[in-house]
Design an enzyme around this catalytic site. Structure first.
Site, PDB file in Angstrom:
ATOM      1  CD  GLU A  33      -2.920  -0.981  -0.126  1.00  0.00           C
ATOM      2  OE1 GLU A  33      -2.960   0.081  -0.765  1.00  0.00           O
ATOM      3  OE2 GLU A  33      -3.544  -1.995  -0.476  1.00  0.00           O
ATOM      4  CE1 TYR A 116      -6.855   2.741  -0.805  1.00  0.00           C
ATOM      5  CE2 TYR A 116      -4.509   2.850  -0.261  1.00  0.00           C
ATOM      6  CZ  TYR A 116      -5.567   2.208  -0.870  1.00  0.00           C
ATOM      7  OH  TYR A 116      -5.374   1.029  -1.521  1.00  0.00           O
ATOM      8  CG  ASP A 134      -8.258   4.233  -4.861  1.00  0.00           C
ATOM      9  OD1 ASP A 134      -9.500   4.240  -5.015  1.00  0.00           O
ATOM     10  OD2 ASP A 134      -7.498   3.524  -5.538  1.00  0.00           O
ATOM     11  CB  CYS A 195     -19.922   3.177 -20.928  1.00  0.00           C
ATOM     12  SG  CYS A 195     -18.977   4.417 -20.003  1.00  0.00           S
ATOM     13  CB  CYS A 204     -23.881   4.678 -14.632  1.00  0.00           C
ATOM     14  SG  CYS A 204     -22.496   5.843 -14.640  1.00  0.00           S
TER      15      CYS A 204
END
Length: 350
Positions: A33, A116, A134, A195, A204
DNA sequence: AATTCGGGGCA
DNA sequence: TGCCCAGAATT
Protein backbone atom coordinates in the site's frame (compact mmCIF):
# COMPACT_ATOMS: atom_id res chain seq x y z
CA UNK A 1 -27.39 -2.20 -2.26
CA UNK A 2 -27.27 -3.22 -5.89
CA UNK A 3 -23.96 -1.53 -6.68
CA UNK A 4 -22.37 -3.44 -3.81
CA UNK A 5 -23.27 -6.86 -5.14
CA UNK A 6 -22.54 -5.91 -8.73
CA UNK A 7 -19.03 -4.73 -7.89
CA UNK A 8 -18.18 -7.83 -5.88
CA UNK A 9 -19.54 -10.08 -8.60
CA UNK A 10 -17.62 -8.18 -11.27
CA UNK A 11 -14.47 -8.44 -9.18
CA UNK A 12 -14.71 -12.22 -8.81
CA UNK A 13 -14.77 -12.52 -12.60
CA UNK A 14 -12.21 -9.86 -13.53
CA UNK A 15 -9.63 -9.47 -10.79
CA UNK A 16 -5.95 -9.52 -11.65
CA UNK A 17 -3.60 -11.92 -9.97
CA UNK A 18 -1.31 -9.72 -7.87
CA UNK A 19 1.25 -10.87 -5.30
CA UNK A 20 -0.25 -8.95 -2.39
CA UNK A 21 -3.63 -10.58 -3.04
CA UNK A 22 -2.29 -13.93 -1.88
CA UNK A 23 -1.64 -12.84 1.70
CA UNK A 24 -3.23 -11.23 4.73
CA UNK A 25 0.08 -10.57 6.44
CA UNK A 26 -0.04 -6.90 7.50
CA UNK A 27 3.65 -6.42 6.70
CA UNK A 28 3.19 -7.34 3.05
CA UNK A 29 -0.11 -5.48 2.73
CA UNK A 30 1.34 -2.37 4.36
CA UNK A 31 4.42 -2.52 2.14
CA UNK A 32 2.32 -2.84 -1.01
CA UNK A 33 0.00 0.00 0.00
CA UNK A 34 2.82 2.44 0.73
CA UNK A 35 4.49 1.60 -2.58
CA UNK A 36 1.22 2.01 -4.48
CA UNK A 37 0.37 5.47 -3.10
CA UNK A 38 0.03 7.73 -6.15
CA UNK A 39 1.75 5.00 -8.13
CA UNK A 40 0.40 2.73 -10.85
CA UNK A 41 0.65 -1.00 -10.24
CA UNK A 42 2.82 -1.47 -13.31
CA UNK A 43 5.37 0.95 -11.89
CA UNK A 44 5.21 -0.26 -8.27
CA UNK A 45 5.23 -4.02 -8.81
CA UNK A 46 8.98 -4.48 -9.40
CA UNK A 47 9.72 -2.40 -6.29
CA UNK A 48 7.38 -4.56 -4.21
CA UNK A 49 9.15 -7.70 -5.43
CA UNK A 50 12.54 -6.18 -4.64
CA UNK A 51 11.52 -5.12 -1.13
CA UNK A 52 10.08 -8.48 -0.08
CA UNK A 53 13.15 -10.16 -1.53
CA UNK A 54 15.55 -7.85 0.31
CA UNK A 55 13.46 -7.44 3.48
CA UNK A 56 11.28 -10.55 4.02
CA UNK A 57 10.15 -9.41 7.48
CA UNK A 58 9.52 -6.12 9.23
CA UNK A 59 12.60 -6.84 11.35
CA UNK A 60 14.79 -7.04 8.26
CA UNK A 61 13.48 -3.68 7.12
CA UNK A 62 13.90 -2.22 10.59
CA UNK A 63 17.52 -3.37 10.79
CA UNK A 64 18.44 -1.84 7.44
CA UNK A 65 20.13 1.54 7.06
CA UNK A 66 17.94 4.33 5.72
CA UNK A 67 20.44 4.76 2.91
CA UNK A 68 19.88 1.20 1.77
CA UNK A 69 16.10 1.66 1.88
CA UNK A 70 16.33 4.84 -0.16
CA UNK A 71 18.62 3.10 -2.65
CA UNK A 72 16.04 0.35 -3.17
CA UNK A 73 13.33 3.02 -3.47
CA UNK A 74 15.40 4.98 -6.01
CA UNK A 75 13.33 6.00 -9.02
CA UNK A 76 9.92 5.52 -7.42
CA UNK A 77 9.51 9.12 -6.26
CA UNK A 78 7.82 10.67 -3.22
CA UNK A 79 10.79 9.66 -1.10
CA UNK A 80 9.13 10.60 2.19
CA UNK A 81 7.28 7.32 1.71
CA UNK A 82 10.57 5.44 1.96
CA UNK A 83 11.74 7.42 4.97
CA UNK A 84 8.43 6.92 6.76
CA UNK A 85 8.38 3.26 5.75
CA UNK A 86 11.71 2.72 7.42
CA UNK A 87 10.82 4.74 10.52
CA UNK A 88 7.58 2.83 10.94
CA UNK A 89 9.33 -0.51 10.50
CA UNK A 90 11.73 0.41 13.28
CA UNK A 91 8.82 1.46 15.48
CA UNK A 92 6.87 -1.75 14.82
CA UNK A 93 9.92 -3.92 15.41
CA UNK A 94 11.19 -2.29 18.57
CA UNK A 95 8.06 -0.93 20.26
CA UNK A 96 5.41 -3.40 19.10
CA UNK A 97 7.57 -6.54 18.90
CA UNK A 98 6.91 -6.81 15.19
CA UNK A 99 3.13 -6.87 15.51
CA UNK A 100 1.14 -4.36 13.48
CA UNK A 101 -1.87 -2.53 14.98
CA UNK A 102 -5.00 -4.49 14.09
CA UNK A 103 -7.49 -1.65 13.72
CA UNK A 104 -8.09 1.38 11.52
CA UNK A 105 -7.54 3.79 14.40
CA UNK A 106 -4.34 2.10 15.47
CA UNK A 107 -2.95 1.92 11.96
CA UNK A 108 -3.81 5.57 11.34
CA UNK A 109 -1.26 6.60 13.96
CA UNK A 110 1.65 5.15 11.97
CA UNK A 111 3.89 7.49 10.00
CA UNK A 112 3.00 7.50 6.33
CA UNK A 113 -0.37 5.85 6.95
CA UNK A 114 -3.39 8.04 6.26
CA UNK A 115 -7.10 7.41 5.88
CA UNK A 116 -6.79 5.37 2.70
CA UNK A 117 -3.93 3.13 3.80
CA UNK A 118 -5.34 2.54 7.28
CA UNK A 119 -8.65 1.52 5.73
CA UNK A 120 -6.93 -0.76 3.23
CA UNK A 121 -4.85 -2.62 5.82
CA UNK A 122 -7.69 -2.81 8.36
CA UNK A 123 -10.08 -4.30 5.82
CA UNK A 124 -7.68 -6.56 3.92
CA UNK A 125 -5.97 -8.00 6.98
CA UNK A 126 -8.57 -7.78 9.75
CA UNK A 127 -11.94 -7.60 7.97
CA UNK A 128 -12.70 -4.24 9.54
CA UNK A 129 -15.52 -2.36 7.84
CA UNK A 130 -13.42 0.62 6.74
CA UNK A 131 -14.06 2.03 3.29
CA UNK A 132 -11.11 2.92 1.08
CA UNK A 133 -11.28 6.10 -0.97
CA UNK A 134 -8.56 6.37 -3.56
CA UNK A 135 -8.49 7.88 -7.04
CA UNK A 136 -10.40 4.92 -8.44
CA UNK A 137 -13.16 5.17 -5.84
CA UNK A 138 -13.60 8.90 -6.46
CA UNK A 139 -14.09 8.23 -10.15
CA UNK A 140 -16.49 5.30 -9.84
CA UNK A 141 -18.70 7.03 -7.28
CA UNK A 142 -18.63 10.45 -8.95
CA UNK A 143 -19.81 8.91 -12.20
CA UNK A 144 -22.31 6.41 -10.84
CA UNK A 145 -24.01 8.97 -8.59
CA UNK A 146 -23.37 11.98 -10.82
CA UNK A 147 -21.57 13.92 -8.10
CA UNK A 148 -20.05 17.23 -9.16
CA UNK A 149 -18.48 18.20 -5.86
CA UNK A 150 -14.72 18.54 -6.48
CA UNK A 151 -12.85 15.59 -5.02
CA UNK A 152 -9.94 17.69 -3.77
CA UNK A 153 -11.94 19.79 -1.32
CA UNK A 154 -12.83 19.16 2.30
CA UNK A 155 -16.50 18.76 1.41
CA UNK A 156 -15.69 16.38 -1.42
CA UNK A 157 -13.47 14.18 0.69
CA UNK A 158 -16.12 13.93 3.41
CA UNK A 159 -18.89 13.22 0.93
CA UNK A 160 -17.09 10.44 -0.94
CA UNK A 161 -15.85 8.83 2.27
CA UNK A 162 -19.41 8.79 3.59
CA UNK A 163 -20.74 7.40 0.33
CA UNK A 164 -18.15 4.62 0.18
CA UNK A 165 -18.89 3.80 3.83
CA UNK A 166 -22.56 3.65 2.91
CA UNK A 167 -22.23 1.07 0.17
CA UNK A 168 -19.39 -1.07 1.54
CA UNK A 169 -20.33 -4.72 2.08
CA UNK A 170 -20.17 -5.03 5.87
CA UNK A 171 -20.02 -8.81 5.50
CA UNK A 172 -17.10 -8.64 3.13
CA UNK A 173 -15.28 -5.32 3.39
CA UNK A 174 -12.01 -6.70 2.03
CA UNK A 175 -13.41 -7.89 -1.27
CA UNK A 176 -15.62 -4.84 -1.66
CA UNK A 177 -12.69 -2.47 -1.23
CA UNK A 178 -10.61 -4.46 -3.69
CA UNK A 179 -13.56 -4.64 -6.06
CA UNK A 180 -14.34 -0.95 -6.32
CA UNK A 181 -10.68 -0.06 -6.85
CA UNK A 182 -10.14 -2.78 -9.43
CA UNK A 183 -13.32 -1.70 -11.18
CA UNK A 184 -12.03 1.84 -11.38
CA UNK A 185 -8.65 0.70 -12.67
CA UNK A 186 -9.86 -1.71 -15.35
CA UNK A 187 -13.44 -0.81 -16.28
CA UNK A 188 -14.33 2.72 -15.16
CA UNK A 189 -11.00 4.11 -16.37
CA UNK A 190 -10.17 7.84 -16.59
CA UNK A 191 -9.98 7.74 -20.38
CA UNK A 192 -12.18 5.70 -22.70
CA UNK A 193 -14.04 3.63 -20.13
CA UNK A 194 -15.85 0.79 -21.84
CA UNK A 195 -19.34 1.77 -20.82
CA UNK A 196 -20.95 -0.48 -23.44
CA UNK A 197 -20.16 -3.58 -21.41
CA UNK A 198 -20.41 -1.95 -17.96
CA UNK A 199 -22.56 -3.86 -15.46
CA UNK A 200 -23.49 -0.58 -13.77
CA UNK A 201 -24.56 1.40 -16.84
CA UNK A 202 -28.31 0.91 -16.23
CA UNK A 203 -28.13 3.02 -13.08
CA UNK A 204 -25.06 5.14 -13.80
CA UNK A 205 -26.05 8.83 -13.70
CA UNK A 206 -23.05 9.99 -15.72
CA UNK A 207 -23.71 7.39 -18.42
CA UNK A 208 -27.37 8.39 -18.63
CA UNK A 209 -26.57 12.10 -18.78
CA UNK A 210 -23.51 11.66 -20.99
CA UNK A 211 -21.16 13.31 -18.49
CA UNK A 212 -18.67 10.46 -18.09
CA UNK A 213 -15.80 12.54 -19.47
CA UNK A 214 -16.64 15.41 -17.09
CA UNK A 215 -16.46 13.39 -13.89
CA UNK A 216 -14.99 13.37 -11.39
CA UNK A 217 -14.55 17.13 -10.97
CA UNK A 218 -11.19 18.20 -9.65
CA UNK A 219 -9.93 21.72 -8.92
CA UNK A 220 -6.97 22.51 -11.12
CA UNK A 221 -3.57 22.85 -9.57
CA UNK A 222 -1.18 25.69 -10.22
CA UNK A 223 1.30 25.59 -13.04
CA UNK A 224 4.70 24.22 -12.06
CA UNK A 225 7.42 26.73 -11.28
CA UNK A 226 10.59 26.81 -13.31
CA UNK A 227 13.92 26.30 -11.60
CA UNK A 228 17.42 26.33 -13.05
CA UNK A 229 19.85 23.72 -11.75
CA UNK A 230 23.57 23.62 -12.48
CA UNK A 231 25.21 20.42 -11.26
CA UNK A 232 28.97 20.46 -10.69
CA UNK A 233 30.37 17.17 -11.91
CA UNK A 234 33.92 17.16 -10.61
CA UNK A 235 36.50 14.76 -11.95
CA UNK A 236 39.38 14.92 -9.49
CA UNK A 237 42.66 13.36 -10.54
CA UNK A 238 40.74 11.27 -13.02
CA UNK A 239 39.27 9.01 -10.34
CA UNK A 240 37.20 10.87 -7.80
CA UNK A 241 34.12 13.08 -7.76
CA UNK A 242 31.99 15.01 -5.28
CA UNK A 243 28.47 14.20 -4.19
CA UNK A 244 26.48 15.64 -1.32
CA UNK A 245 23.43 14.59 0.65
CA UNK A 246 20.34 16.79 0.39
CA UNK A 247 19.19 17.96 3.80
CA UNK A 248 16.38 20.16 5.02
CA UNK A 249 13.05 20.62 3.33
CA UNK A 250 12.19 20.29 -0.32
CA UNK A 251 12.51 17.57 -2.88
CA UNK A 252 14.80 14.53 -2.73
CA UNK A 253 15.44 14.79 1.01
CA UNK A 254 18.32 12.52 2.10
CA UNK A 255 19.18 11.57 -1.47
CA UNK A 256 22.58 12.37 -3.02
CA UNK A 257 23.41 14.71 -5.86
CA UNK A 258 26.36 16.48 -7.44
CA UNK A 259 27.01 19.88 -5.83
CA UNK A 260 24.23 22.16 -6.99
CA UNK A 261 24.39 25.76 -8.09
CA UNK A 262 20.86 27.07 -8.56
CA UNK A 263 20.41 30.16 -10.71
CA UNK A 264 17.53 32.47 -11.61
CA UNK A 265 17.79 31.70 -15.30
CA UNK A 266 19.68 29.46 -17.68
CA UNK A 267 23.41 30.21 -17.59
CA UNK A 268 25.95 30.28 -20.40
CA UNK A 269 29.57 29.44 -19.64
CA UNK A 270 30.59 33.01 -18.82
CA UNK A 271 27.70 33.54 -16.45
CA UNK A 272 28.21 30.13 -14.89
CA UNK A 273 31.89 30.82 -14.22
CA UNK A 274 30.99 34.13 -12.61
CA UNK A 275 28.49 32.46 -10.31
CA UNK A 276 30.94 29.69 -9.54
CA UNK A 277 33.73 32.06 -8.54
CA UNK A 278 31.49 33.90 -6.09
CA UNK A 279 30.74 30.57 -4.48
CA UNK A 280 34.26 29.22 -4.07
CA UNK A 281 37.83 29.66 -5.07
CA UNK A 282 38.36 27.00 -7.63
CA UNK A 283 41.34 25.79 -9.55
CA UNK A 284 40.52 23.56 -12.47
CA UNK A 285 42.08 22.29 -15.66
CA UNK A 286 39.05 22.02 -17.88
CA UNK A 287 35.39 22.98 -17.89
CA UNK A 288 32.90 21.35 -20.25
CA UNK A 289 29.15 21.73 -20.49
CA UNK A 290 27.74 18.22 -20.86
CA UNK A 291 24.40 19.27 -22.34
CA UNK A 292 24.13 22.39 -24.48
CA UNK A 293 20.34 22.20 -24.27
CA UNK A 294 18.78 22.22 -20.80
CA UNK A 295 17.51 18.86 -19.63
CA UNK A 296 13.98 19.55 -18.43
CA UNK A 297 12.99 17.30 -15.54
CA UNK A 298 9.28 17.65 -14.90
CA UNK A 299 7.87 17.18 -11.42
CA UNK A 300 4.33 17.83 -10.27
CA UNK A 301 5.05 21.32 -8.95
CA UNK A 302 8.29 22.35 -10.62
CA UNK A 303 10.13 22.03 -13.89
CA UNK A 304 13.86 21.71 -13.44
CA UNK A 305 15.94 23.17 -16.27
CA UNK A 306 19.21 21.41 -15.75
CA UNK A 307 22.80 21.71 -16.90
CA UNK A 308 25.65 19.35 -15.99
CA UNK A 309 29.03 21.07 -15.88
CA UNK A 310 32.03 18.74 -15.97
CA UNK A 311 34.99 20.17 -14.09
CA UNK A 312 38.34 18.42 -14.34
CA UNK A 313 40.78 19.34 -11.61
CA UNK A 314 43.64 18.05 -9.51
CA UNK A 315 42.62 20.04 -6.45
CA UNK A 316 39.97 18.86 -4.05
CA UNK A 317 37.39 21.66 -3.60
CA UNK A 318 37.25 23.01 -0.07
CA UNK A 319 34.87 21.54 2.47
CA UNK A 320 34.20 18.50 0.34
CA UNK A 321 34.88 14.83 0.80
CA UNK A 322 35.46 13.13 -2.54
CA UNK A 323 34.26 9.65 -3.37
CA UNK A 324 35.68 7.20 -5.87
CA UNK A 325 33.86 7.44 -9.17
CA UNK A 326 33.61 3.66 -9.13
CA UNK A 327 31.46 3.88 -5.98
CA UNK A 328 28.95 6.37 -7.30
CA UNK A 329 26.24 3.85 -8.13
CA UNK A 330 26.00 2.71 -4.51
CA UNK A 331 24.33 5.98 -3.51
CA UNK A 332 20.62 6.74 -3.78
CA UNK A 333 20.17 9.57 -6.27
CA UNK A 334 17.21 11.25 -7.97
CA UNK A 335 16.35 9.76 -11.35
CA UNK A 336 17.55 12.98 -12.96
CA UNK A 337 21.04 12.28 -11.63
CA UNK A 338 20.85 8.58 -12.37
CA UNK A 339 19.98 9.24 -15.99
CA UNK A 340 22.99 11.53 -16.30
CA UNK A 341 25.33 8.97 -14.74
CA UNK A 342 24.04 6.32 -17.13
CA UNK A 343 24.55 8.45 -20.23
CA UNK A 344 27.71 10.24 -19.17
CA UNK A 345 30.48 7.74 -19.41
CA UNK A 346 32.96 8.65 -16.67
CA UNK A 347 35.46 6.09 -17.94
CA UNK A 348 35.68 7.64 -21.37
CA UNK A 349 36.32 11.03 -19.81
CA UNK A 350 39.35 10.07 -17.80
C1' DA B 1 -7.68 25.18 2.99
C1' DA B 2 -3.52 25.10 0.09
C1' DT B 3 0.73 23.52 -0.93
C1' DT B 4 4.30 20.24 -1.46
C1' DC B 5 6.16 16.06 -2.13
C1' DG B 6 8.31 12.06 -8.20
C1' DG B 7 8.22 9.86 -11.84
C1' DG B 8 5.97 7.35 -15.56
C1' DG B 9 2.25 6.79 -18.92
C1' DC B 10 -1.32 8.33 -21.82
C1' DA B 11 -4.23 10.95 -25.32
C1' DT C 1 0.68 19.99 -22.82
C1' DG C 2 -2.33 18.46 -19.20
C1' DC C 3 -4.15 14.85 -16.40
C1' DC C 4 -3.87 10.61 -13.80
C1' DC C 5 -1.96 7.24 -10.60
C1' DA C 6 -4.41 1.85 -4.40
C1' DG C 7 -2.22 9.75 -0.77
C1' DA C 8 0.16 11.81 3.22
C1' DA C 9 2.32 15.48 5.57
C1' DT C 10 3.19 20.13 6.09
C1' DT C 11 2.21 24.95 5.86
Amino acid sequence: MQITKTLISWYSNNKRQLPWRNTKDPYYIWLSEIILQQTQIKQGLPYYEAFIEQYPTVFDLANADEEAVLKLWQGLGYYSRARNLHATAKYIASELHGVFPNSYSGLLKLKGVGDYTASAIASFCFNEVAAVVDGNVYRVLARFYGIQTPINTTDGKKMFKALASDIIDSKNPADFNQAIMEFGALQCKPNNPNCSVCPLKENCVAFRENTISLLPVKLKNNKPKKKYFNFLVYIINEQQTIIEKRHGKGIWQNLYQFPLLESKHSLDEVAFLKELQTREELVFDDLTLFNSVDIVHKLSHQHLYTKFWVIKTSVIPKNNKPIAISEIETFAVPILIKNFIDVFNFQSEI
